[in-house]
Scaffold this motif. Structure first.
Motif, PDB file in Angstrom:
ATOM      1  N   UNK A   1     -12.903  15.459  -8.241  1.00 56.15           N
ATOM      2  CA  UNK A   1     -12.515  14.072  -8.496  1.00 56.15           C
ATOM      3  C   UNK A   1     -13.217  13.263  -9.082  1.00 56.15           C
ATOM      4  N   UNK A   2     -12.962  14.498 -11.060  1.00 58.23           N
ATOM      5  CA  UNK A   2     -13.718  14.275 -12.341  1.00 58.23           C
ATOM      6  C   UNK A   2     -13.183  14.235 -12.945  1.00 58.23           C
TER       7      UNK A   2
ATOM      8  N   UNK B   1      -5.884   5.715 -17.075  1.00 54.56           N
ATOM      9  CA  UNK B   1      -7.461   5.832 -17.209  1.00 54.56           C
ATOM     10  C   UNK B   1      -7.162   4.913 -15.436  1.00 54.56           C
ATOM     11  N   UNK B   2      -6.167   4.401 -15.023  1.00 55.08           N
ATOM     12  CA  UNK B   2      -6.614   3.115 -14.115  1.00 55.08           C
ATOM     13  C   UNK B   2      -6.391   3.740 -13.054  1.00 55.08           C
TER      14      UNK B   2
ATOM     15  N   UNK C   1      -9.007   3.657  -9.713  1.00 54.94           N
ATOM     16  CA  UNK C   1      -8.649   3.414  -8.308  1.00 54.94           C
ATOM     17  C   UNK C   1      -8.220   4.254  -7.203  1.00 54.94           C
ATOM     18  N   UNK C   2      -8.401   5.332  -8.044  1.00 57.19           N
ATOM     19  CA  UNK C   2      -8.209   6.314  -6.074  1.00 57.19           C
ATOM     20  C   UNK C   2      -9.900   7.108  -6.434  1.00 57.19           C
TER      21      UNK C   2
END
Length: 214
Positions: A96-97, A201-202, A206-207
């Motif tokens: 998650x990067x 990016x948003x 959010x994730x």
């Protein structure tokens, strides 16, 4: 990598033969380049094999890449990389990067946007073997880097004579490692989403993705 001959006659004969073979190889590569540059976009599904017998490494995986001009989107080894024409975004779902960095213009680096045209400069060419692969005639051209400091010993580029598309690339390193790239599917001028090369990016924030800016 260049062969030297002891007798003058042998030198003349072999040099003439090499020149003709080199010219044939360059002509074929020019045809491939012209064909590739004529497409609006390209989608390639490929197999990637990394092998080093001495180190007991044998890795095989698949990936795909969509190219439009310099822009690209590549899915490979569980990660995704996007270049929107300005920045490179490397997305690693497992961690998650996301890493965001400016494009690095290094003429010695084969980026996805160069992967089908990198051979245009920096190499000497030799005409190599012709193979029949499932009814396709694949002509190989051997590329030898002009820069002797490179870690690459040679590259064999297999070209489909009929379509003038690259079918296979075999890179041999000076350390004995061979890297093979095989095209499973080659599609051109596909209908693409207008946002395919746009980084949202948003969405990732959010994730819960961690974003690194370099």
């Amino acid at each position: 990598m260049k062969k030297f001959f002891l007798f003058v006659i042998t030198i003349l004969i072999c040099t003439a033969g090499f020149s003709q073979n080199s010219d044939k190889a360059k002509t074929l590569l020019d045809e491939v380049y012209t064909k590739v540059k004529g497409y609006g976009n390209i989608y390639v599904d490929f197999k990637y094999v990394l092998n080093n017998t001495e180190a007991a490494i044998n890795q095989e995986t698949r990936g795909d890449v969509t190219l439009e001009g310099d822009k690209y989107l590549i899915n490979f080894m569980g990660s995704q990389q996007l270049y929107d024409g300005k920045k490179v975004y490397t997305i690693v779902p497992e961690n998650e990067e996301i890493t965001i960095e400016n494009r690095i213009d290094d003429e010695n680096t084969v980026t996805p946007s160069k992967m089908l045209t990198f051979y245009k400069q920096g190499h000497n060419y030799e005409w190599d073997i012709l193979q029949n692969v499932q009814g396709k005639k694949i002509q190989y051209v051997k590329l030898i880097p002009i820069d002797t400091n490179t870690e690459i010993k040679s590259i064999l580029l297999g070209i489909d004579i009929e379509t003038k598309h690259i079918y296979k690339l075999i890179e041999t390193g000076k350390n004995g490692t061979t890297t093979t790239f095989i095209v499973n599917s080659f599609k051109t001028d596909q209908p693409l989403s207008k946002t395919l090369f746009t980084f949202d990016e948003g969405k990732y924030e959010n994730e819960g993705y961690y974003i690194i800016r370099e």
